[in-house]
Motif scaffolding. Structure first.
Motif, PDB file in Angstrom:
ATOM      1  N   UNK A 176    -112.820 -11.920   1.318  1.00 36.25           N
ATOM      2  CA  UNK A 176    -112.101 -13.189   1.382  1.00 36.25           C
ATOM      3  C   UNK A 176    -112.592 -14.091   0.257  1.00 36.25           C
ATOM      4  N   UNK A 177    -111.776 -15.067  -0.097  1.00 41.43           N
ATOM      5  CA  UNK A 177    -112.170 -15.998  -1.150  1.00 41.43           C
ATOM      6  C   UNK A 177    -112.099 -17.425  -0.635  1.00 41.43           C
ATOM      7  N   UNK A 178    -112.951 -18.284  -1.211  1.00 43.89           N
ATOM      8  CA  UNK A 178    -112.977 -19.698  -0.853  1.00 43.89           C
ATOM      9  C   UNK A 178    -112.860 -20.517  -2.121  1.00 43.89           C
ATOM     10  N   UNK A 179    -112.134 -21.628  -2.042  1.00 43.33           N
ATOM     11  CA  UNK A 179    -111.824 -22.399  -3.242  1.00 43.33           C
ATOM     12  C   UNK A 179    -112.885 -23.419  -3.611  1.00 43.33           C
ATOM     13  N   UNK A 180    -113.758 -23.766  -2.679  1.00 40.21           N
ATOM     14  CA  UNK A 180    -114.803 -24.746  -2.996  1.00 40.21           C
ATOM     15  C   UNK A 180    -115.972 -24.609  -2.032  1.00 40.21           C
ATOM     16  N   UNK A 181    -117.076 -25.289  -2.367  1.00 38.81           N
ATOM     17  CA  UNK A 181    -118.336 -25.093  -1.650  1.00 38.81           C
ATOM     18  C   UNK A 181    -118.245 -25.458  -0.171  1.00 38.81           C
ATOM     19  N   UNK A 182    -117.505 -26.530   0.153  1.00 34.89           N
ATOM     20  CA  UNK A 182    -117.400 -26.930   1.551  1.00 34.89           C
ATOM     21  C   UNK A 182    -116.702 -25.884   2.397  1.00 34.89           C
ATOM     22  N   UNK A 183    -115.590 -25.341   1.882  1.00 36.81           N
ATOM     23  CA  UNK A 183    -114.863 -24.287   2.590  1.00 36.81           C
ATOM     24  C   UNK A 183    -115.758 -23.065   2.790  1.00 36.81           C
ATOM     25  N   UNK A 184    -116.500 -22.733   1.760  1.00 37.68           N
ATOM     26  CA  UNK A 184    -117.438 -21.599   1.795  1.00 37.68           C
ATOM     27  C   UNK A 184    -118.530 -21.820   2.843  1.00 37.68           C
ATOM     28  N   UNK A 185    -119.201 -22.976   2.794  1.00 37.97           N
ATOM     29  CA  UNK A 185    -120.312 -23.245   3.704  1.00 37.97           C
ATOM     30  C   UNK A 185    -119.874 -23.289   5.163  1.00 37.97           C
ATOM     31  N   UNK A 186    -118.696 -23.844   5.403  1.00 33.29           N
ATOM     32  CA  UNK A 186    -118.196 -23.933   6.773  1.00 33.29           C
ATOM     33  C   UNK A 186    -117.973 -22.549   7.375  1.00 33.29           C
ATOM     34  N   UNK A 233    -116.279 -26.050 -24.447  1.00 33.07           N
ATOM     35  CA  UNK A 233    -117.595 -25.783 -25.030  1.00 33.07           C
ATOM     36  C   UNK A 233    -118.610 -26.847 -24.632  1.00 33.07           C
ATOM     37  N   UNK A 234    -118.174 -28.089 -24.585  1.00 33.22           N
ATOM     38  CA  UNK A 234    -119.094 -29.197 -24.334  1.00 33.22           C
ATOM     39  C   UNK A 234    -119.182 -29.610 -22.873  1.00 33.22           C
ATOM     40  N   UNK A 235    -118.418 -28.953 -21.998  1.00 31.45           N
ATOM     41  CA  UNK A 235    -118.424 -29.317 -20.585  1.00 31.45           C
ATOM     42  C   UNK A 235    -119.755 -28.991 -19.933  1.00 31.45           C
ATOM     43  N   UNK A 236    -120.182 -29.864 -19.053  1.00 32.29           N
ATOM     44  CA  UNK A 236    -121.417 -29.666 -18.305  1.00 32.29           C
ATOM     45  C   UNK A 236    -121.171 -29.987 -16.832  1.00 32.29           C
ATOM     46  N   UNK A 237    -121.809 -29.245 -15.994  1.00 34.98           N
ATOM     47  CA  UNK A 237    -121.602 -29.423 -14.555  1.00 34.98           C
ATOM     48  C   UNK A 237    -122.584 -30.418 -13.973  1.00 34.98           C
ATOM     49  N   UNK A 238    -122.071 -31.346 -13.189  1.00 38.04           N
ATOM     50  CA  UNK A 238    -122.947 -32.195 -12.396  1.00 38.04           C
ATOM     51  C   UNK A 238    -123.684 -31.317 -11.391  1.00 38.04           C
ATOM     52  N   UNK A 239    -124.852 -31.749 -10.990  1.00 34.83           N
ATOM     53  CA  UNK A 239    -125.632 -30.983 -10.030  1.00 34.83           C
ATOM     54  C   UNK A 239    -124.852 -30.845  -8.727  1.00 34.83           C
ATOM     55  N   UNK A 240    -124.694 -29.606  -8.289  1.00 34.99           N
ATOM     56  CA  UNK A 240    -123.928 -29.336  -7.074  1.00 34.99           C
ATOM     57  C   UNK A 240    -124.673 -29.851  -5.856  1.00 34.99           C
ATOM     58  N   UNK A 241    -124.008 -30.692  -5.076  1.00 38.40           N
ATOM     59  CA  UNK A 241    -124.613 -31.268  -3.881  1.00 38.40           C
ATOM     60  C   UNK A 241    -124.360 -30.335  -2.700  1.00 38.40           C
ATOM     61  N   UNK A 242    -125.388 -30.032  -1.906  1.00 37.33           N
ATOM     62  CA  UNK A 242    -125.201 -29.137  -0.756  1.00 37.33           C
ATOM     63  C   UNK A 242    -124.128 -29.663   0.185  1.00 37.33           C
ATOM     64  N   UNK A 243    -123.160 -28.860   0.553  1.00 36.67           N
ATOM     65  CA  UNK A 243    -122.147 -29.309   1.501  1.00 36.67           C
ATOM     66  C   UNK A 243    -122.737 -29.452   2.903  1.00 36.67           C
TER      67      UNK A 243
END
Length: 455
Positions: free
Chosen positions: A103-113, A400-410
């Motif tokens: 199965x696939x999940x689109x974002x961290x909250x859906x995944x964690x739940x 190329x220059x994109x950077x990710x904000x620190x992922x907050x635990x859901x």
């Protein structure tokens, strides 16, 4: 009763998007392990997104060629790619005892739940047996409660899509580095006309129905840390002045500048960002770079103008550039999978060689070479109807220059927080309360939800 997953730990996304598609050698892990599978099996892959959006057949064909004893049966729960529809149908399928392996999940909250509900199997044994570290192999650390339950697919920072015909008409350049104040100024200059045919400077696709809450934290999201409504420890982050700035900006643009599509129109007419942009009803949209595969136009939404991409705006000119929200897909093995080994082999292929075969997204796979980003972009754009109308250089520069904000635990109560914030925003934008009341009510309701979760 205290909820069971308050100790979730989601690893931070710490690597900038400098990905390309060249590899020293093909990933042969899935092939070699699959060779040991003598008995043909069929695995059920629950997913979402049309063939045009996802190229599922290319991935499945590529996997089955390398693994002839494993057949993949695609169960598409939302052809239109509606992740909320997908989540509801997935939960119903699980509750009814339907066979599912991947199965696939689109974002961290859906995944964690779903991990908290026991729907997902840990992958640590497979990862250990294969001999790699997830945090080194991929740019997104998918760890929850000290275990890995998924492998990440694409790596999509958010950016701004622009109608450059409209920019030229207004005497504006494609921004290479800009602030939200400048974004607001662009939106005002790009707005044109009145009534039903009015063209707005921008369109915001949320919040709505407790989803698309990214559009309520635009100023927060451009920070390297504390970029969400909740902090890493589960406490509220709504006292941040950037939360207030995010909401105030939205109100200013819609109610005062009248440069963004009205919220009431979005809800009552069930508007979507794709037709708003491609039908030229809005000159700019802030959205995730999953749109790389559609920016050149599709059968459903052709590109009849020239388009470019600008980076996610900053709050101040002196702020570091490139930080934004980043999305990925989480590919997981069902806890009730009939063929867990084969299911793991599929998601391992899907998140490595498979995502290159798919030709739609920049991968999270860290083994992809940096200097080949242009090749990935070219492959993606070639899959669109009119790639020649896209400013390729602007897209590559932004990625190329994109950077990710620190992922907050859901947190387990995150959906409740989202619902409350959405409701308070609606009261504001429908003129049922002012900004001060909206901020205070949002803070109070969020704190009550947090306190209730601790009992």
């Amino acid at each position: 009763m205290k909820k069971t997953i308050t100790s979730i730990i989601c690893g931070a996304v710490t690597i900038s998007l400098l990905a390309g598609c060249g590899t020293d050698k093909p990933n042969t892990t899935a092939t070699s392990t699959a060779a040991a599978s003598a008995k043909p099996v069929t695995i059920k892959f629950h997913a979402y997104g049309s063939e045009a959006q996802q190229n599922w057949s290319k991935i499945i064909d590529g996997f089955q060629t390398k693994n002839p004893n494993i057949k993949v049966d695609l169960i598409n729960l939302s052809e239109k790619g509606d992740t909320q529809e997908y989540a509801k149908k997935l939960d119903l399928s699980a509750a009814s005892g339907e066979d599912m392996d991947v199965m696939m999940f689109s974002e961290a909250g859906m995944y964690a739940q779903r991990v908290a509900l026991g729907m997902v199997a840990p992958l640590d044994e497979y990862i250990s047996k294969e001999g790699y570290k997830e945090s080194e192999e991929y740019k997104v650390d998918t760890q929850l409660n000290g275990k890995y339950y998924a492998l990440p697919g694409k790596f999509n920072p958010w950016y701004v899509m622009l109608n450059t015909d409209h920019l030229k008409e207004a005497g504006l350049e494609v921004p290479k580095d800009w602030t939200w104040t400048e974004f607001q100024d662009y939106a005002k200059k790009l707005t044109k006309g009145d009534g039903p045919t009015k063209r707005y400077g921008t369109y915001f696709h949320g919040p709505q129905g407790g989803g698309w809450l990214e559009f309520m934290r635009l100023a927060l999201a451009n920070q390297p840390d504390n970029s969400d409504y909740l902090k890493a420890d589960g406490t509220s982050n709504l006292d941040s002045p950037l939360f207030r700035k995010s909401v105030e900006m939205r109100y200013q643009m819609e109610k005062v500048d009248k440069s963004s599509t009205p919220y009431t129109d979005m809800i009552s007419q069930k508007l979507n960002y794709r037709p708003q942009f491609f039908n030229q009803s809005a000159s700019m949209i802030v959205i995730g770079s999953w749109m790389n595969s559609e920016i050149g136009g599709t059968e459903q939404f052709p590109l009849n103008f020239k388009a470019a991409v600008a980076p996610f705006p900053k709050n101040n000119a002196s702020d570091p550039s490139g930080y934004s929200m980043v999305t990925t897909d989480f590919y997981a093995v069902s806890a009730k999978a009939k063929h867990p080994q084969e299911a793991y082999q599929f998601i391992r292929y899907l998140t490595t060689d498979g995502i290159l075969v798919q030709g739609k997204y920049v991968p999270s796979w860290s083994k992809v070479k940096n200097d080949q980003l242009g090749q990935i972009v070219d492959t993606i754009l070639k899959g669109t109807k009119n790639p020649e109308k896209v400013d390729r250089d602007s897209l590559i520069t932004v990625l190329t220059n994109a950077r990710a904000s620190k992922l907050v635990p859901p947190a387990t109560y995150q959906a409740d927080v989202y619902k409350a914030l959405n409701e308070e925003y609606e009261k504001l934008i429908l003129d049922k309360q002012n900004l001060d009341a909206m901020i205070k009510n949002s803070q109070d309701r969020t704190q009550k939800i947090i306190d209730a979760a601790k009992k």
